[in-house]
Each structure stands twice: as C-alpha cells, then as structure tokens.
Design an enzyme around this catalytic site. Structure first.
Site, PDB file in Angstrom:
ATOM      1  CB  SER A 102      -0.954  -0.029   1.196  1.00  0.00           C
ATOM      2  OG  SER A 102      -1.890   1.002   1.133  1.00  0.00           O
ATOM      3  CG  ASP A 241      -2.660   4.186  -1.441  1.00  0.00           C
ATOM      4  OD1 ASP A 241      -3.343   4.039  -2.468  1.00  0.00           O
ATOM      5  OD2 ASP A 241      -2.811   3.471  -0.428  1.00  0.00           O
ATOM      6  CG  ASP A 243      -2.864  -0.366  -2.450  1.00  0.00           C
ATOM      7  OD1 ASP A 243      -2.924   0.817  -2.089  1.00  0.00           O
ATOM      8  OD2 ASP A 243      -3.519  -1.288  -1.926  1.00  0.00           O
ATOM      9  CG  ASP A 245      -6.224   0.954  -0.978  1.00  0.00           C
ATOM     10  OD1 ASP A 245      -5.372   1.853  -0.868  1.00  0.00           O
ATOM     11  OD2 ASP A 245      -6.304  -0.003  -0.184  1.00  0.00           O
TER      12      ASP A 245
END
Length: 432
Positions: A102, A241, A243, A245
């Site tokens: 993440s 960010d 990833d 999400d």
C-alpha cells in the site's frame, strides 16, 4: 511462530523473514487447499501486484505454489488493488491475491487475499491458512496433467479502465485535472480513465522504477500535487497511494481535501438524489467533527467504528449502507466496486463539485411562518424551477438571534446572489 496475518494481510520487508519467497510459495499452496476444502473442485485464483521491485520475486513464488497444488492462476500484472478485486469477481475466480504494501516504502511488500466476490477474504479461512502454515504440508501435490496452469490475462488493464468509465460516463471536456500516481499501480490506469472522459490530464508520480513508489509523491505527500494544481490552473487534483485504494484531493486553490471532505460531498449528493441507503455514512473515530456537523445539517446519520477500512466495511455490510470511508482517503462505494478504489472515488469527486453558496441574514422583528410572507413562496418556486434541480433554496429563522437566513446553492454564483437578495428583500419589507 507469531501470527502472520494482520488486519490487512501479511506485511513485512520483502525477502526477509517472514515475507520470503518460501513463505509465498507455501501460502499459494495452502490457499488452494483451503479453497478446495470449501467446495471448489478446480481452484482458480487471480494474482496482481503494484510497482515495487520485489513484486515479481514474490509473484513467481506464489504462482508456483498455486500451480503445484493444482490451481489455475490468472496473472493480471501491475494493477491497483481494487482492479485486482474486481477481476477476481469478473473472472469468476475463487480467490484473489494482491502483492502490495500500500502506502509503505518500496522495501516492504505484502500478501492480501480476496474472496470470490472481491471482498476481504473470510477471517475463518484466513485462520485456516494460518493453521496449515504452522503444521505439516497437507495441500494437494498435483501430478501430470493435474498440475495447474498460468494464464497471463492481457486485457486486465483495459477491462478495469472500461469498467471505471462505465461507472461514471462523464463529459470532462475542457477540464484540466492533475493526477499524482505515487509511482505506483495507478500510473497508467488513472491517466487513461480521465483522458477517456475528456479531461486534459497533467500527470506526476507516473514513472515507476521499482524503488520510487510512494517516495515523496502520492496521497501521503500531496505537496507536489498542490504546486502542480496551482501552476497549471487545474480544476482539481487527485493523489493516490501506491496500490491505488486511497485518495486525497486538492481543490483549485491548492488546498488539501481529505477523506472527510469527500465523504461529506458524496453523502450530500447521494442523499439529495435519494441514493444514500439507510440515510447513513460509516466512518471511523478519527473523522473530523466538521464531517459530523456537515452531515447533521442534512439530517444524515454518521456511524463510527475503530480505525481500519475493514471495520468500516463490516459495519456497512451490517447496516446495508452504501457509503463509507476514512479520513485517510479510503472510500467505499459498494454499489460500484467491491473494494476501496481511489480512481473510482476521483471520478465521482470530479462530477460532484461543490456548488457556490450564498447566505443572506435578514434582521426581523417577529418570526411568523414563511407561508404568511406575501409573495415569498411564489418567488422561491420560480427560482427553484429556474435552477431545474441544479440548486436549492433554504429559508429558516435563526434559533438564537432575531434573523431570517436565506441560503441558496446553485451553479451560477452571480445569479444565486441576485436571487438571495430578492428573497431577502421580500422578507425585509414585511418583517424587518
């Protein structure tokens, strides 16, 4: 051995215990065994990753584990976490695997699992994998024609972009939008979506090299985006960010707008169009009191959980809610996506601009019903018809002062000021 799975899967420094290729191989095998135990004869899983350098290392090991246990594996390459969740459902797989840490720096990585619906992997099944990892390897050992196959799904990115554009088929022609992709998984998808919707896109943080993910760019570091929005005259800026999400927005003045702000706009928009299920929003205890105030003014209930998007998601499921999220920028729109999706949230935010608002206070001697003010109702009705659903008129008395308040929201700031002044004049002549 301490517990491997945390609230967001397995996390750690890549290629260091416990997050080694050996572990990834074993998790792949035990994932197939667990899914097989729950009624699936031929297990199919989807696997994808973000841009960090260790992604290919862990993916190779994970795929090997899945295939050795007889599972079919569909590799979707570099794709945002919500895209992998969506494809898990779309390809009718029994499970999904995301290799990402993440918003963490590139040295870290993680293993996150999704259910067949693209939602969080069931806790009980996660516990089962954990138990299997601590004991003897009893997962199937496929032989001959029963060894699993790897399928590289070349259409993954196009599938995801098409889906996002269908969710909100907007016309953004003439709008400049700045996008910061954190050198992460959104670096191709997000610019593609907004260009297809007609916007002029100014992209930064879109040149990943394996070690620059989240480094000074993206949702945790929006300063570069603030400068870019102001330098280019962009209408809005969106920072994701690593990833993809999480979303943090920057308005046209260069001011940061976090998840609380996005939730407030989305909730009011959905409530007015009668699409906010249960008339409630689910967030966490970290939410700013300004969100409480904003939602309360519209009669919208706010429900708070402990910090973590999984807890928000669980409470949303319990209540049947269709809007929730965190101040950090994780926003959940289950009517459109099974997992938090930064690009989807940005698409929605781009069409839900904050309308100009005018407030005029009129000193009054008495506070009779506004129905008794001659000509007021007729003017309000005429103005509402003129705005044709793209604005609203609210007239009320102050609860603590001898004032009538005339508030109008609408697309044209100059015109609503004239409207408000006319309504205030009617009140002033009769009650002032």
């Amino acid at each position: 051995m301490s517990r491997l799975f945390g609230t967001d899967g397995i996390r750690g420094v890549a290629n260091v215990e416990p997050l080694t290729p050996e572990l990834a191989f074993r998790v792949g095998r035990q994932l197939v065994a667990t899914l097989g135990e729950h009624g699936t004869e031929r297990v199919r899983v989807v696997i994808g990753r973000d841009t960090r350098i260790s992604g290919e290392l862990l993916e190779s090991a994970m795929v090997a584990g899945v295939l050795s246990a007889g599972g079919e594996c569909y590799s979707v390459g570099v794709l945002p976490t919500p895209g992998i969740a969506l494809l898990t459902r779309g390809l009718e797989a029994q499970g999904g695997i995301v290799l990402s840490a993440s918003h963490n720096s590139y040295e870290d990585n993680g293993i996150k699992l999704f259910s067949a619906q693209g939602t969080k992997f069931p806790d009980a099944w996660e516990d089962e994998i954990e138990r299997r990892l601590t004991g003897d390897d009893t997962a199937p050992r496929a032989l001959g024609k029963h060894i699993g196959r790897l399928h590289v799904y070349e259409r993954a990115e196009q599938y995801y972009v098409d889906y996002l554009c269908r969710c909100f088929p907007l016309d953004l022609a003439g709008m400049t939008i700045a996008i910061d992709c954190a050198h992460g998984a959104t670096h191709r998808v997000a610019p593609s979506v907004f260009r297809r919707l007609g916007a002029r896109v100014v992209a930064l943080g879109a040149k990943p090299d394996g070690i620059n993910i989240n480094a000074g760019f993206g949702a945790l570091f929006p300063q570069a985006l603030q400068k870019k929005v102001q330098a280019t005259g962009a209408a809005v800026g969106f920072a994701f960010d690593g990833d993809g999400d999480r979303l943090i927005s920057v308005d046209h003045r260069g001011e940061i707008r976090d998840g609380d702000y996005a939730l407030a706009i989305a909730a009011r928009h959905m409530a007015r169009s009668r699409r906010l299920k249960g008339n409630c929003v689910v967030t966490t205890v970290m939410a700013n009191l300004g969100l409480d105030e904003s939602l309360a003014s519209e009669g919208i209930e706010i429900v708070k959980t402990q910090v973590g998007d999984r807890y928000v998601h669980e409470e949303m499921q319990r209540r049947g809610a269709n809007l929730g999220g965190e101040q950090s920028g994780h926003l959940l729109f289950p009517d459109h996506a099974p997992a938090g999706d930064g690009t989807l949230s940005a698409s929605l935010a781009s069409c839900m601009r904050k309308f100009p608002q005018v407030l005029v206070n009129v000193p009054v001697r008495t506070k009779p019903s506004f129905d008794a003010v001659r000509g007021l109702h007729e003017k309000v009705t005429a103005f509402e018809q003129e705005m044709n659903g793209s604005g609203r008129v609210l007239i009320r008395y102050s609860g603590t002062e001898p004032l009538a308040r005339v508030m109008i929201e609408g697309a044209d700031g100059g015109r609503i000021q004239v409207m408000a002044d006319e309504l205030a004049g009617v009140i002033r002549r009769q009650l002032g």
